[in-house]
Design a protein around this motif. Structure first.
Motif, mmCIF file in Angstrom:
data_model
loop_
_atom_site.group_PDB
_atom_site.id
_atom_site.type_symbol
_atom_site.label_atom_id
_atom_site.label_comp_id
_atom_site.label_asym_id
_atom_site.label_seq_id
_atom_site.Cartn_x
_atom_site.Cartn_y
_atom_site.Cartn_z
ATOM 1 N N VAL A 106 32.937 21.823 -11.295
ATOM 2 C CA VAL A 106 33.499 20.470 -11.327
ATOM 3 C C VAL A 106 32.418 19.429 -11.096
ATOM 4 N N VAL A 107 31.471 19.708 -10.217
ATOM 5 C CA VAL A 107 30.432 18.724 -9.903
ATOM 6 C C VAL A 107 29.622 18.386 -11.138
ATOM 7 N N ASP A 108 29.386 19.381 -12.009
ATOM 8 C CA ASP A 108 28.632 19.119 -13.234
ATOM 9 C C ASP A 108 29.436 18.267 -14.203
ATOM 10 N N LYS A 109 30.744 18.530 -14.287
ATOM 11 C CA LYS A 109 31.591 17.725 -15.163
ATOM 12 C C LYS A 109 31.606 16.278 -14.698
ATOM 13 N N VAL A 110 31.731 16.074 -13.407
ATOM 14 C CA VAL A 110 31.748 14.718 -12.861
ATOM 15 C C VAL A 110 30.427 14.023 -13.142
ATOM 16 N N LEU A 111 29.326 14.741 -12.960
ATOM 17 C CA LEU A 111 28.006 14.162 -13.203
ATOM 18 C C LEU A 111 27.862 13.734 -14.656
ATOM 19 N N LEU A 112 28.310 14.596 -15.580
ATOM 20 C CA LEU A 112 28.180 14.258 -16.998
ATOM 21 C C LEU A 112 29.025 13.051 -17.357
ATOM 22 N N LEU A 113 30.210 12.963 -16.804
ATOM 23 C CA LEU A 113 31.051 11.799 -17.076
ATOM 24 C C LEU A 113 30.407 10.538 -16.519
ATOM 25 N N GLU A 114 29.756 10.674 -15.357
ATOM 26 C CA GLU A 114 29.060 9.520 -14.778
ATOM 27 C C GLU A 114 27.874 9.102 -15.638
ATOM 28 N N LEU A 115 27.250 10.058 -16.306
ATOM 29 C CA LEU A 115 26.116 9.761 -17.172
ATOM 30 C C LEU A 115 26.550 9.199 -18.518
ATOM 31 N N GLY A 116 27.845 9.254 -18.803
ATOM 32 C CA GLY A 116 28.343 8.641 -20.036
ATOM 33 C C GLY A 116 29.033 9.568 -21.000
ATOM 34 N N ALA A 117 29.108 10.878 -20.698
ATOM 35 C CA ALA A 117 29.801 11.795 -21.609
ATOM 36 C C ALA A 117 31.258 11.385 -21.741
ATOM 37 N N ASP A 118 31.789 11.507 -22.964
ATOM 38 C CA ASP A 118 33.180 11.123 -23.205
ATOM 39 C C ASP A 118 34.150 12.265 -22.931
ATOM 40 N N ASP A 119 33.662 13.508 -22.995
ATOM 41 C CA ASP A 119 34.525 14.656 -22.710
ATOM 42 C C ASP A 119 33.637 15.868 -22.448
ATOM 43 N N TYR A 120 34.254 16.948 -21.977
ATOM 44 C CA TYR A 120 33.523 18.144 -21.555
ATOM 45 C C TYR A 120 34.367 19.361 -21.922
ATOM 46 N N VAL A 121 33.814 20.245 -22.731
ATOM 47 C CA VAL A 121 34.504 21.474 -23.129
ATOM 48 C C VAL A 121 33.667 22.654 -22.645
ATOM 49 N N THR A 122 34.330 23.609 -22.012
ATOM 50 C CA THR A 122 33.634 24.751 -21.426
ATOM 51 C C THR A 122 33.651 25.949 -22.374
ATOM 52 N N LYS A 123 32.507 26.608 -22.522
ATOM 53 C CA LYS A 123 32.435 27.865 -23.277
ATOM 54 C C LYS A 123 32.968 29.005 -22.413
ATOM 55 N N ILE A 138 36.403 10.053 -30.883
ATOM 56 C CA ILE A 138 36.083 9.129 -31.979
ATOM 57 C C ILE A 138 37.150 8.051 -32.096
ATOM 58 N N ARG A 139 38.418 8.454 -32.007
ATOM 59 C CA ARG A 139 39.507 7.475 -32.105
ATOM 60 C C ARG A 139 39.443 6.457 -30.975
ATOM 61 N N ARG A 140 39.122 6.936 -29.772
ATOM 62 C CA ARG A 140 39.050 6.014 -28.635
ATOM 63 C C ARG A 140 37.974 4.958 -28.848
ATOM 64 N N GLN A 141 36.844 5.370 -29.416
ATOM 65 C CA GLN A 141 35.765 4.423 -29.647
ATOM 66 C C GLN A 141 36.108 3.445 -30.757
ATOM 67 N N ARG A 142 36.900 3.901 -31.731
ATOM 68 C CA ARG A 142 37.254 3.032 -32.854
ATOM 69 C C ARG A 142 38.363 2.056 -32.499
ATOM 70 N N LYS A 143 39.124 2.353 -31.468
ATOM 71 C CA LYS A 143 40.260 1.512 -31.115
ATOM 72 C C LYS A 143 39.760 0.136 -30.697
ATOM 73 N N PRO A 144 40.235 -0.914 -31.329
ATOM 74 C CA PRO A 144 39.740 -2.252 -30.982
ATOM 75 C C PRO A 144 40.130 -2.643 -29.566
ATOM 76 N N ILE A 145 39.238 -3.348 -28.924
ATOM 77 C CA ILE A 145 39.512 -3.848 -27.583
ATOM 78 C C ILE A 145 40.397 -5.086 -27.705
ATOM 79 N N PRO A 146 41.542 -5.065 -27.052
ATOM 80 C CA PRO A 146 42.425 -6.230 -27.162
ATOM 81 C C PRO A 146 41.721 -7.503 -26.704
#
Length: 246
Positions: A106-123, A138-146
């Motif tokens: 979990v600590v690595d997932k939190v760190l990556l999200l803090e560094l800017g990762a949008d999601d995390y999938v585990t092998k 991709i959809r989240r980034q394309r969604k216009p900011i109100p």
């Protein structure tokens, strides 16, 4: 679910068709077998795929290809996935990055999200889950900011900064007038009863009368309507309430 056994079956080389409809996915992964799997998964979803086997090559491809999204392993030669993640977000904050790694703490997932990762999938991972998460990012980034700015007629209302202009001239609205106007703009063309306005704008813990609503709308008309005596935007619906028509 993609496992090591599945990777063993990926022995044959194949070429991804160079033409894709949806854009380019940059895969940064040092395992050649996993590269083939990921190339196939995204090619089947009609993406073009470019692959880097180390961090430095990944950085160069990111700059040259301007990918739609990045699938990033963490443990890489030359430049680590963690460092790349932060560098990518500094270069292009809007490009989604989905980390794909065997590290599941979990600590690595939190760190990556803090560094800017949008999601995390585990092998090991499900191809369907991976593509769904990449597409969702991709959809989240394309969604216009109100926009916080609402315009009607010659009026421009910025609800975030709580400023208003009419015909380019500043108009002074009270905090409560901004709140009432925001409720009207959020419910344009809907008839709003005085009781609804009292509950939603003044709140259940306040006890003003319906006359309070009438007085507040009168003030808004005086500030924003071209002819307050014959309103065109803040309309009275007799026997029902009020309606905002932009």
């Amino acid at each position: 679910m993609i496992t090591d056994t599945d990777l063993m079956d990926e022995g044959a080389e194949f070429d991804t068709p160079p033409v894709a409809n949806l854009g380019t996915i940059l895969v940064i992964e040092d395992d050649p077998r996993m590269q083939k799997v990921l190339r196939r998964i995204f090619a089947e979803e009609h993406y073009a795929v470019v692959v880097a086997g180390d961090g430095q090559t990944g950085l160069e491809l990111f700059k040259s290809e301007h990918p739609l999204a990045v699938v990033l392993d963490l443990i890489l030669p030359r430049i680590s996935g963690r460092e790349l993640c932060q560098t990518f977000k500094n270069l292009s904050n809007e490009t989604p990055i989905v980390v794909l790694s065997a590290i599941s703490e979990v600590v690595d997932k939190v760190l990556l999200l803090e560094l800017g990762a949008d999601d995390y999938v585990t092998k090991p991972f499900s191809p369907r889950e991976l593509t769904a998460r990449v597409q969702a990012a991709i959809r989240r980034q394309r969604k216009p900011i109100p926009s916080s700015v609402f315009r009607f007629a010659d009026c421009e209302i910025d609800f975030k900064s709580m400023s208003a202009r009419r015909g380019g001239v500043p108009v002074v609205l009270t905090a409560h007038e901004f709140k009432l106007l925001k409720f009207f703009t959020d419910n344009a063309d809907r008839v709003l009863t005085r009781e609804l306005l009292l509950n939603e704008v003044w709140g259940y813990n306040s006890y003003p009368t319906t006359r309070t609503v009438d007085n507040q709308i009168l003030k808004l008309r005086q500030k924003l309507e071209p002819d307050p005596a014959n309103p065109r935007y803040l309309l009275t619906i007799y026997g029902a309430g009020y309606k905002f028509v932009p």
